[in-house]
Design an enzyme around this catalytic site. Sequence first.
Site, PDB file in Angstrom:
ATOM      1  CG  PHE A   1      25.541  38.384 -25.380  1.00 37.90           C
ATOM      2  CD1 PHE A   1      26.031  37.349 -26.172  1.00 37.90           C
ATOM      3  CD2 PHE A   1      25.960  39.676 -25.625  1.00 37.90           C
ATOM      4  CE1 PHE A   1      26.934  37.617 -27.189  1.00 37.90           C
ATOM      5  CE2 PHE A   1      26.869  39.950 -26.639  1.00 37.90           C
ATOM      6  CZ  PHE A   1      27.358  38.919 -27.422  1.00 37.90           C
TER       7      PHE A   1
ATOM      8  CE1 TYR B   1      28.560  32.579 -29.100  1.00 35.57           C
ATOM      9  CE2 TYR B   1      28.236  34.898 -29.618  1.00 35.57           C
ATOM     10  CZ  TYR B   1      28.907  33.903 -28.929  1.00 35.57           C
ATOM     11  OH  TYR B   1      29.923  34.239 -28.070  1.00 35.57           O
TER      12      TYR B   1
ATOM     13  CG  ASN C   1      22.433  30.887 -17.139  1.00 35.32           C
ATOM     14  OD1 ASN C   1      22.061  30.610 -16.009  1.00 35.32           O
ATOM     15  ND2 ASN C   1      23.594  30.509 -17.614  1.00 35.32           N
TER      16      ASN C   1
ATOM     17  CG  ASN D   1      24.100  34.284 -19.214  1.00 36.94           C
ATOM     18  OD1 ASN D   1      23.536  33.380 -19.828  1.00 36.94           O
ATOM     19  ND2 ASN D   1      25.317  34.156 -18.749  1.00 36.94           N
TER      20      ASN D   1
ATOM     21  CG  ASP E   1      18.811  26.726 -25.831  1.00 41.51           C
ATOM     22  OD1 ASP E   1      19.614  26.120 -25.112  1.00 41.51           O
ATOM     23  OD2 ASP E   1      18.600  27.946 -25.723  1.00 41.51           O
TER      24      ASP E   1
ATOM     25  CG  HIS F   1      22.602  28.879 -25.885  1.00 43.62           C
ATOM     26  ND1 HIS F   1      21.625  28.271 -25.115  1.00 43.62           N
ATOM     27  CD2 HIS F   1      23.286  29.679 -25.035  1.00 43.62           C
ATOM     28  CE1 HIS F   1      21.729  28.693 -23.862  1.00 43.62           C
ATOM     29  NE2 HIS F   1      22.716  29.546 -23.781  1.00 43.62           N
TER      30      HIS F   1
END
Length: 195
Positions: A64, A14, A113, A66, A92, A19
């Site tokens: 993460f 990632y 989120n 969320n 972002d 993101h």
Amino acid sequence: MKLIVGLGNPGPEYTFTPHNAGFLAIDRIAEDRGAVVANRRSRALTGKVVIAGEECLLVKPETFMNLSGLSVAPLVQEYELDPKRDLIVLYDELAFALGEFRLRPNGSSNGHNGVKSITGVLGTEDWIRVRIGVGKPALPDGREIKAGGKDYLLTPLRKTELAVLDEVLDRVNKAIEVVVGQGIAVAMNQFNRRD
């Protein structure tokens, strides 16, 4: 003490995705001050820096996106911070083109989120946001390219896009210096102007 949190997802796959713009911004702020964000604390990687004469804790949640609030809330409590004054979150923003960013003193999640998680756990929308544009720029004829939502956000950026993001991260770094040293209103006046 200011808490400066960059949102993203942990893991090498990632690292250079849209993101993870918040993580990349934290890395730039740390790098500029010769710091490393590697101490594990409250389900996050952290590092201390001094910005505009004030001690700041740089934070990259490892929960993460969320669940970002589960990492942020314990740090706010531990340092007895007032989120409205002491919490700055970088993340972002699909609504802005790559190459843009905006500062806000508060606001809704706008579907993000990570922002929803932080607001939900803290019980307030009153905390400073640095929204880093990752949306696609308009075509020469003015039509908007649809970014593609989740798939786009988790796909690595191309070299040309990384070059644009690199320049924005330098401006975000300067904006953070102004937010910490002179306040959000001064920073918004200086950095939210459209070219």
